[in-house]
Design a protein around this motif. Sequence first.
Motif, PDB file in Angstrom:
ATOM      1  N   LYS A  89      83.356 -85.028 -40.180  1.00 24.41           N
ATOM      2  CA  LYS A  89      83.027 -84.867 -38.764  1.00 24.41           C
ATOM      3  C   LYS A  89      82.679 -86.206 -38.114  1.00 24.41           C
ATOM      4  O   LYS A  89      83.066 -86.469 -36.964  1.00 24.41           O
ATOM      5  CB  LYS A  89      81.865 -83.884 -38.606  1.00 24.41           C
ATOM      6  CG  LYS A  89      82.253 -82.434 -38.870  1.00 24.41           C
ATOM      7  CD  LYS A  89      81.067 -81.500 -38.738  1.00 24.41           C
ATOM      8  CE  LYS A  89      81.492 -80.048 -38.946  1.00 24.41           C
ATOM      9  NZ  LYS A  89      80.343 -79.113 -38.937  1.00 24.41           N
ATOM     10  N   SER A  90      81.970 -87.054 -38.833  1.00 20.45           N
ATOM     11  CA  SER A  90      81.627 -88.374 -38.291  1.00 20.45           C
ATOM     12  C   SER A  90      82.880 -89.231 -38.106  1.00 20.45           C
ATOM     13  O   SER A  90      83.010 -89.946 -37.111  1.00 20.45           O
ATOM     14  CB  SER A  90      80.639 -89.090 -39.219  1.00 20.45           C
ATOM     15  OG  SER A  90      79.391 -88.435 -39.206  1.00 20.45           O
ATOM     16  N   SER A  92      85.839 -88.060 -37.504  1.00 19.46           N
ATOM     17  CA  SER A  92      86.538 -87.481 -36.358  1.00 19.46           C
ATOM     18  C   SER A  92      85.929 -87.973 -35.051  1.00 19.46           C
ATOM     19  O   SER A  92      86.649 -88.362 -34.122  1.00 19.46           O
ATOM     20  CB  SER A  92      86.472 -85.949 -36.420  1.00 19.46           C
ATOM     21  OG  SER A  92      87.079 -85.369 -35.292  1.00 19.46           O
ATOM     22  N   THR A  93      84.611 -87.977 -34.982  1.00 15.64           N
ATOM     23  CA  THR A  93      83.924 -88.443 -33.780  1.00 15.64           C
ATOM     24  C   THR A  93      84.228 -89.912 -33.520  1.00 15.64           C
ATOM     25  O   THR A  93      84.556 -90.314 -32.395  1.00 15.64           O
ATOM     26  CB  THR A  93      82.406 -88.239 -33.919  1.00 15.64           C
ATOM     27  OG1 THR A  93      82.132 -86.839 -34.054  1.00 15.64           O
ATOM     28  CG2 THR A  93      81.659 -88.793 -32.715  1.00 15.64           C
ATOM     29  N   TRP A  94      84.141 -90.721 -34.551  1.00 14.67           N
ATOM     30  CA  TRP A  94      84.407 -92.157 -34.408  1.00 14.67           C
ATOM     31  C   TRP A  94      85.857 -92.390 -33.995  1.00 14.67           C
ATOM     32  O   TRP A  94      86.151 -93.205 -33.116  1.00 14.67           O
ATOM     33  CB  TRP A  94      84.107 -92.863 -35.726  1.00 14.67           C
ATOM     34  CG  TRP A  94      84.200 -94.358 -35.651  1.00 14.67           C
ATOM     35  CD1 TRP A  94      83.231 -95.228 -35.243  1.00 14.67           C
ATOM     36  CD2 TRP A  94      85.341 -95.148 -35.991  1.00 14.67           C
ATOM     37  NE1 TRP A  94      83.687 -96.519 -35.307  1.00 14.67           N
ATOM     38  CE2 TRP A  94      84.985 -96.501 -35.774  1.00 14.67           C
ATOM     39  CE3 TRP A  94      86.614 -94.852 -36.472  1.00 14.67           C
ATOM     40  CZ2 TRP A  94      85.867 -97.553 -36.010  1.00 14.67           C
ATOM     41  CZ3 TRP A  94      87.497 -95.896 -36.709  1.00 14.67           C
ATOM     42  CH2 TRP A  94      87.121 -97.235 -36.480  1.00 14.67           C
ATOM     43  N   ARG A  97      86.564 -91.444 -30.341  1.00  7.29           N
ATOM     44  CA  ARG A  97      85.867 -92.333 -29.401  1.00  7.29           C
ATOM     45  C   ARG A  97      86.504 -93.722 -29.340  1.00  7.29           C
ATOM     46  O   ARG A  97      86.574 -94.326 -28.275  1.00  7.29           O
ATOM     47  CB  ARG A  97      84.395 -92.468 -29.793  1.00  7.29           C
ATOM     48  CG  ARG A  97      83.538 -91.288 -29.359  1.00  7.29           C
ATOM     49  CD  ARG A  97      82.088 -91.414 -29.826  1.00  7.29           C
ATOM     50  NE  ARG A  97      81.459 -92.664 -29.431  1.00  7.29           N
ATOM     51  CZ  ARG A  97      80.985 -92.926 -28.210  1.00  7.29           C
ATOM     52  NH1 ARG A  97      81.104 -92.011 -27.259  1.00  7.29           N
ATOM     53  NH2 ARG A  97      80.411 -94.073 -27.944  1.00  7.29           N
ATOM     54  N   THR A 216      88.005 -79.084 -30.801  1.00  3.19           N
ATOM     55  CA  THR A 216      86.562 -79.355 -30.755  1.00  3.19           C
ATOM     56  C   THR A 216      86.285 -80.835 -30.445  1.00  3.19           C
ATOM     57  O   THR A 216      85.253 -81.163 -29.849  1.00  3.19           O
ATOM     58  CB  THR A 216      85.906 -78.992 -32.094  1.00  3.19           C
ATOM     59  OG1 THR A 216      86.583 -79.669 -33.160  1.00  3.19           O
ATOM     60  CG2 THR A 216      85.997 -77.481 -32.339  1.00  3.19           C
ATOM     61  N   SER A 217      87.209 -81.707 -30.806  1.00  3.98           N
ATOM     62  CA  SER A 217      87.001 -83.137 -30.541  1.00  3.98           C
ATOM     63  C   SER A 217      87.105 -83.472 -29.072  1.00  3.98           C
ATOM     64  O   SER A 217      86.665 -84.545 -28.629  1.00  3.98           O
ATOM     65  CB  SER A 217      88.004 -83.986 -31.335  1.00  3.98           C
ATOM     66  OG  SER A 217      89.329 -83.719 -30.914  1.00  3.98           O
ATOM     67  N   ILE A 220      83.882 -84.480 -27.321  1.00  7.88           N
ATOM     68  CA  ILE A 220      83.181 -85.697 -27.737  1.00  7.88           C
ATOM     69  C   ILE A 220      83.258 -86.736 -26.609  1.00  7.88           C
ATOM     70  O   ILE A 220      84.352 -87.052 -26.126  1.00  7.88           O
ATOM     71  CB  ILE A 220      83.818 -86.274 -29.022  1.00  7.88           C
ATOM     72  CG1 ILE A 220      83.656 -85.287 -30.174  1.00  7.88           C
ATOM     73  CG2 ILE A 220      83.196 -87.625 -29.377  1.00  7.88           C
ATOM     74  CD1 ILE A 220      84.427 -85.660 -31.424  1.00  7.88           C
ATOM     75  N   ARG A 222      83.606 -90.099 -24.557  1.00  4.31           N
ATOM     76  CA  ARG A 222      84.347 -91.335 -24.827  1.00  4.31           C
ATOM     77  C   ARG A 222      83.611 -92.528 -24.227  1.00  4.31           C
ATOM     78  O   ARG A 222      82.873 -92.377 -23.253  1.00  4.31           O
ATOM     79  CB  ARG A 222      85.759 -91.262 -24.233  1.00  4.31           C
ATOM     80  CG  ARG A 222      86.486 -89.931 -24.436  1.00  4.31           C
ATOM     81  CD  ARG A 222      86.732 -89.632 -25.899  1.00  4.31           C
ATOM     82  NE  ARG A 222      87.197 -88.269 -26.093  1.00  4.31           N
ATOM     83  CZ  ARG A 222      88.483 -87.909 -26.108  1.00  4.31           C
ATOM     84  NH1 ARG A 222      89.419 -88.813 -25.920  1.00  4.31           N
ATOM     85  NH2 ARG A 222      88.820 -86.659 -26.331  1.00  4.31           N
TER      86      ARG A 222
END
Length: 224
Positions: A89-90, A92-94, A97, A216-217, A220, A222
């Motif tokens: 998940k981290s 994916s977030t990184w 972004r 889901t991303s 997040i 940007r």
Amino acid sequence: MTPYGQFCPVAKAMELLDERWTILIVRELLLGSRHFNELRRGVPKMSPALLTKRLRELERAGVIRRSEVGGRSVYTLTEMGEELDPVVKSLSTWGIRWIGELGNIDLDPHLLMWDIHRTIPIDLWPRRRTVVEFTFQDIVGKGGTWWLVVDGADPQVCDANPGYDVDARVVTDLRTLTQVWRGDIDWRTGLGEDRITVLAPTEIRRQIPDWVGQSTSAAIPRPA
């Protein structure tokens, strides 16, 4: 696994996880894939032979377990594997972004439609079999048209005509729908700029963005 020759725990973890495709297989298992063919649909550009090899490596390392149910192999994450959930998940977030640019090689209708089908908000769909056809104008031949079928709790995505009446047709290009799905642009932008056309009765046409949704991303934030 190629050893780095370092006692650093990051190095030891990456000896297993930085093998090509490995972390993406873990991603698929975290998202609910359990059978070989399901895993293949989540990594469509990976050869079956390499997938088999990576699954064996992960099983030997204790990340996954394989069992037989009804004559079929079922793959599940062990406790060790489940602990990779926040790691994936981290990442994916990184990635969403900071790594926003998509090359043509990154666009894959098989992965896109597979990912869409497994997270659509079924509760928003009609309580009858409903079919939405997707046509990618920039893809000629196989892979250019897909059908999303929702009939009960288990949606299906088909790359061959399932033979049912179509309730709506979404006409776009692969990059645009990928950008909408990722959250790079929203449905309103895609429709307003005529990058997406929905052919359906007015009531259904208005509901398509909610029926399909975004990954889901997409939520997040940007960087400015």
